[in-house]
Enzyme design. Structure first.
Site, short mmCIF file in Angstrom:
data_model
loop_
_atom_site.label_atom_id
_atom_site.label_comp_id
_atom_site.label_asym_id
_atom_site.label_seq_id
_atom_site.Cartn_x
_atom_site.Cartn_y
_atom_site.Cartn_z
N ASP A 10 -3.24 9.76 -1.84
CA ASP A 10 -2.44 8.54 -1.74
C ASP A 10 -1.07 8.89 -2.32
OD1 ASP A 10 -1.77 5.76 -1.42
OD2 ASP A 10 -2.12 5.46 -3.55
N SER A 11 -0.12 7.98 -2.13
CA SER A 11 1.19 8.18 -2.76
C SER A 11 1.07 8.17 -4.28
CB SER A 11 2.14 7.07 -2.32
OG SER A 11 1.63 5.82 -2.75
N CYS A 73 -4.38 5.79 2.01
CA CYS A 73 -3.07 5.16 1.94
C CYS A 73 -2.78 4.59 3.32
CB CYS A 73 -2.03 6.22 1.57
SG CYS A 73 -0.34 5.63 1.59
N GLU A 151 1.27 1.16 -10.38
CA GLU A 151 1.49 2.50 -10.94
C GLU A 151 1.71 2.45 -12.45
OE1 GLU A 151 1.52 5.71 -9.42
OE2 GLU A 151 0.53 4.59 -7.82
N CYS A 183 -2.74 -2.43 1.71
CA CYS A 183 -2.22 -1.29 0.93
C CYS A 183 -3.29 -0.99 -0.11
CB CYS A 183 -0.91 -1.68 0.25
SG CYS A 183 -0.37 -0.53 -1.03
N HIS A 185 -3.21 0.10 -3.01
CA HIS A 185 -2.93 -0.31 -4.39
C HIS A 185 -3.40 -1.75 -4.66
CE1 HIS A 185 -0.28 3.20 -4.51
NE2 HIS A 185 -0.11 3.02 -5.80
N1 DGL Z 1 -1.30 2.93 -1.38
C1 DGL Z 1 -0.26 3.01 -0.37
C2 DGL Z 1 -0.71 2.24 0.86
O1 DGL Z 1 -1.89 2.02 1.04
C3 DGL Z 1 1.02 2.62 -1.02
C4 DGL Z 1 2.20 3.12 -0.31
C5 DGL Z 1 3.41 3.25 -1.18
O2 DGL Z 1 3.47 4.23 -1.92
O3 DGL Z 1 4.33 2.45 -1.05
O4 DGL Z 1 0.07 1.85 1.69
#
Ligand code: DGL
Length: 263
Positions: A10-11, A73, A151, A183, A185
């Protein structure tokens, strides 16, 4: 090969919501989790930038022997999964926002999709809406800043609450009775979202479906581990590994060690 690990990325820390479902479903498997924290968030980046990062992280996972990769992600799935599938020799499982179950569930005929700007800019999500939410009004809501709150490990502080209130208000005003967390997150914010929107609104995400899909794919490819022993998770970050270890341990529920990864 079946004893090789499953790669997950993921990011940042959002993919942990998916990893939890994966470990619950496939407890005997080993996992490699890469948080591309040095480049987080993806949500404001172009599809080309996100694809470049997805390639770099995929190569790091393949170099460590990943037998299958879960793109945990939504934003990276939308921007890059077709490219990854075309370029690399393993199977990829991506995220698909829960638009289809939401459309089946709504009584009001209005559903809201919360996602990043880059995810909403991609054609893939709109195709999903066209194909699976006919006859339902789908309102998409970009949520800048929310990924950053997660985060920081701030799942219910005043700043996070203010953003959740701001982003859900127009959806509620339009009559949405189902919200899709588009998302990875955002499931960390589910208790807060539920508190803000109240008990009448259903909140959906797709972590469990992704774990089921991963299991089915591994089974079909003969790659499921056959072992009575629990597997392990190895953690990596392209950002500040020590900082990530603190927040990831809280989000994961037990202490994790994070290895720094140069990108
Ligand atoms: N967890 C990522 C998603 O599902 C987040 C993307 C981001 O870093 O903006 O889209």
């Amino acid at each position: 090969m079946s004893i090789a690990p499953i790669g997950v990325f993921d990011s940042g820390l959002g993919g942990i919501t998916v990893l939890k479902e994966l470990v619950q479903r496939l407890p005997q498997e080993d996992f490699l989790y890469i948080a591309d924290s040095g480049h987080c968030p993806y949500g404001g980046k172009s599809a080309d930038e996100i694809t470049a990062r997805a390639r770099a992280v995929t190569e790091a996972l393949l170099a460590r022997g990943a037998k299958l990769i879960v793109v945990a992600c939504n934003t990276a799935t939308i921007a890059a999964i077709e490219t990854l599938r075309a370029e690399y020799p393993v199977s990829f499982v991506g995220m698909e926002p829960a638009v289809k179950p939401a459309a089946a569930r709504t009584y009001s005929g209005v559903i809201g999709v919360l996602a990043t700007g880059a995810a909403l800019a991609g054609e893939k999500l709109h195709k999903l809406i066209r194909e699976h939410a006919g006859g339902v009004r789908v309102i998409t809501q970009p949520c800048p800043g929310l990924v950053e709150r997660v985060e920081l490990g701030d799942l219910n502080g005043p700043q996070t609450r203010a953003l959740v209130e701001e982003y859900t208000a127009p959806l509620l005003a339009a009559g949405a009775d189902v919200l899709v967390l588009g998302c990875t997150h955002y499931p960390f914010l589910r208790p807060l979202v539920a508190e803000v929107v109240g008990p009448r609104i259903a909140i959906l995400d797709t972590g469990e479906a992704v774990a089921r899909r991963t299991e089915a794919l591994l089974q079909a490819e003969g790659l499921l581990v056959v072992s009575p022993l629990p597997g392990k998770v190895q953690w990596f970050s392209t950002g500040d590994a020590d900082a990530m270890a603190i927040i990831a341990s809280r989000l994961w529920g037990k202490t994790v060690q994070v290895e720094a990864l140069s990108d």
